[in-house]
Motif scaffolding. Structure first.
Motif, PDB file in Angstrom:
ATOM      1  N   THR A 402       0.910  -1.260  -0.411  1.00 14.39           N
ATOM      2  CA  THR A 402      -0.015  -0.230   0.183  1.00 14.39           C
ATOM      3  C   THR A 402       0.781   1.382   0.108  1.00 14.39           C
ATOM      4  N   CYS A 406       1.528   4.679  -2.781  1.00 14.56           N
ATOM      5  CA  CYS A 406       1.103   6.304  -2.486  1.00 14.56           C
ATOM      6  C   CYS A 406       1.681   7.005  -2.941  1.00 14.56           C
ATOM      7  N   PHE A 415      -3.751   6.839   4.088  1.00  5.23           N
ATOM      8  CA  PHE A 415      -3.342   5.454   4.677  1.00  5.23           C
ATOM      9  C   PHE A 415      -3.025   5.597   5.695  1.00  5.23           C
TER      10      PHE A 415
END
Length: 471
Positions: A402, A406, A415
C-alpha cells in the motif's frame, strides 16, 4: 493551615477551587480495601488524591517485597513478557513504572510522600491561579452543553473536597501547614513569563475540549474530568516553561488521568514521563526520531526506505504522531493502554545493551585466544533503536505494498487514517520482536562472518544468549 492561604479574589472566580487538597488528611488510618483498578461503572470526577494507593500491594509474582518495595527490573520484565498488566493492577503499577513512587519506597513511607506531593501540587496550582485569576475557569461560549455540564460536575467535586477538609484533625492540619510552608519556600523564586503562559493556556483551552469524550471515563459526570485535565496541563506548563504545552500532551495526560483517577497522582506521573520524553515535542526531537526511524527502515527494507525517504524526512512525518502518542489511535483503546505499558518498560532497550555487552565479551575472548592477530571491530548494535521504532517499522512493513503505491502526501494521510483502531496488538508486537531479534542476529552474524569466525560453537553460543534474552 492550608485553607488560610487562599486568595479571596481567586475564590470568587472559582468557588472552593483552591481548597481541593482532597483526602490528604485521610492518609493515616485509611481503609485499604479500595482498589485503584476497581472503578465505578458510572464514571465520576477524579479525586484530588488516591490515598488507597499508598498501601495497595502489587500481586505480580516476585515484584513487591513484604515491606512494599518494588523490584523495578522484575516489574519491567513482567510487563514486557506478559504484554502489559490487568486493568485491576494497572493503576498501582503505573505509579511505580512512571516514577510517582520510588520503587525503593516502603508501604510506611508512601503516605508521607503522597502528602508532600499533594501539598506541593496545590501550592503550584494556587501560584498560577493567583497571578492569572481570569484563567482559573474555562471560558465557555454557551454552545457546548457537555462542557457546561463538565463545569457543574467539577464544581460539585470542589464542594465535596472542601467539606472533607473540615474533618481533619489538628495534628493533620499542623503537619500539612508545615508541608505547605516548605512548598511555598521552594516555589517562591519561580517566576512566570505570563505572556507565554497565557498563550499556553489559550492552546490548552482549545485542545482539552477535543479530548476523546467518547471514552467511558468522560461520560456523564465524568465530563468533569476535562476540567481536572485542564488544571494539570496548565500547572505543568507553568512550572516547566522550557517545555510548556504542545499539542498532543492532552491525549497523553488524559491516559494517565484515566488510569490513575487522581489529579495529584496524574500530575506527578505525567511530569516524570515528560522528563524523559519532552524532547519529542520539540522540533529537534521530532527530526531526531524521524532520522532514527528512517535508519531502521533502511536496515529492514531498503526499497521501502528509498520510496518514503527522498530528499528529506517529510514523507515519514506521519509516523511521528504514532510515536509521540504511543500509537494511541491505531489500536483499540484497551490495547493502546497495554502497548503504552510495554513501550514504557524499556525492556528491549535493556536487551540491546545486554547484546552489546555479550558481543564485547566475545571480542575479548577472541582477542585473548588470538593475541598475535589484529582485532576486527564489529559494527555496534544501535541502542537508539527503541522498541517503539520497531513497532512503527512493523506497521510500515505490514502495509508495504500500500505504501509503495502512495505517490503523494494526501495518499499517505489517507493511509494513516485507514489504520485507526484496526491494528491487532498481539500480532504487531510479535512481529516487532521478530524484527528486533533478526536485526540483532544480522549484526551478530556480520561479526561472526569476519576473519575470526573460527569455531561454530562460539557462533551458536552467542545466538543462544540472544534467544535467551527473549525467553
Amino acid at each position: 493551615m492550608i485553607a488560610s492561604c487562599d486568595d479571596s479574589h481567586v475564590e470568587e472566580n472559582n468557588k472552593n477551587h483552591l481548597e481541593s487538597n482532597g483526602n490528604v488528611g485521610k492518609v493515616k488510618g485509611m481503609n485499604c480495601s479500595l482498589s485503584a483498578g476497581n472503578k465505578s461503572i458510572c464514571p465520576s470526577v477524579a479525586t484530588v488524591i488516591a490515598p488507597e494507593s499508598t498501601c495497595q500491594r502489587i500481586s505480580l509474582p516476585g515484584v513487591m517485597d513484604a515491606e512494599g518495595r518494588v523490584d523495578e527490573s522484575r516489574l519491567r520484565m513482567y510487563i514486557f513478557k506478559n504484554g502489559g498488566v490487568s486493568p485491576e493492577e494497572r493503576g498501582q503499577v503505573w505509579r511505580f513504572l512512571f516514577g510517582m513512587y520510588p520503587c525503593s519506597s516502603t508501604t510506611l513511607e508512601r503516605p508521607l510522600l503522597l502528602e508532600q506531593m499533594a501539598v506541593r501540587y496545590q501550592v503550584m496550582k494556587r501560584k498560577w491561579q493567583r497571578l492569572l485569576p481570569g484563567a482559573v475557569r474555562l471560558h465557555l461560549n454557551g454552545t457546548d452543553a457537555e462542557l457546561l455540564a463538565a463545569v457543574k460536575y467539577f464544581d460539585q467535586r470542589q464542594d465535596r473536597e472542601y467539606n472533607q477538609q473540615q474533618y481533619r484533625s489538628e495534628e493533620v492540619k499542623e503537619r500539612l501547614s508545615f508541608l505547605e510552608l516548605q512548598a511555598q519556600v521552594l516555589f517562591e523564586r519561580v517566576k512566570f513569563n505570563l505572556e507565554e503562559l497565557q498563550e499556553a493556556i489559550r492552546i490548552i483551552d482549545k485542545d482539552v475540549p477535543r479530548t476523546d469524550r467518547d471514552l467511558p471515563y468522560y461520560r456523564n459526570e465524568g465530563l468533569g474530568n476535562l476540567l481536572v485535565l485542564r488544571d494539570i496541563l496548565i500547572t505543568f506548563a507553568a512550572f516547566h516553561p522550557e517545555v510548556s504545552y504542545a499539542q498532543g500532551m492532552n491525549d497523553l495526560c488524559s491516559r494517565f488521568l484515566e488510569v490513575l483517577d487522581s489529579e495529584v497522582d496524574t500530575y506527578w506521573s505525567f511530569t516524570c514521563y515528560m522528563e524523559k520524553f519532552s524532547k519529542d515535542f520539540r522540533a529537534d526531537g521530532l527530526y531526531r526520531k524521524m532520522e532514527l526511524e528512517a535508519a531502521l527502515l533502511k536496515e529492514l527494507d531498503p526499497k521501502l526506505h528509498s520510496h518514503l525517504v527522498t530528499d528529506n524526512m517529510d514523507r515519514l512525518a506521519f509516523c511521528h504522531r504514532w510515536l509521540l502518542l504511543g500509537f494511541q489511535r491505531e489500536f483499540e483503546h484497551s490495547d493502546a493502554l497495554r502497548l503504552f505499558e510495554i513501550l514504557s518498560c524499556d525492556h528491549l532497550e535493556l536487551i540491546s545493551q545486554q547484546v552489546d555487552q555479550a558481543r564485547y565479551q566475545e571480542r575479548l575472548t577472541r582477542k585473548q585466544s588470538l593475541e598475535d592477530e589484529p582485532v576486527m571491530e564489529a559494527q555496534a548494535i544501535n541502542t537508539n533503536f527503541t522498541f517503539e521504532l520497531f513497532m512503527c517499522a512493523t506497521i510500515l512493513l505490514d502495509n508495504r505494498e500500500t505504501l509503495l503505491s502512495c505517490r503523494n502526501d494526501v495518499q499517505l494521510i489517507q493511509f494513516t487514517s485507514s489504520l485507526q483502531g484496526k491494528l491487532d496488538l498481539n500480532s504487531t508486537v510479535q512481529k516487532a520482536e521478530e524484527h528486533f531479534y533478526n536485526y540483532c542476529k544480522r549484526s551478530a552474524w556480520d561479526y561472526l562472518s569476519g576473519r575470526y569466525r573460527l569455531r561454530k560453537s562460539k557462533e551458536d553460543n552467542f545466538l543462544c544468549q540472544l534467544r535467551n534474552l527473549f525467553s
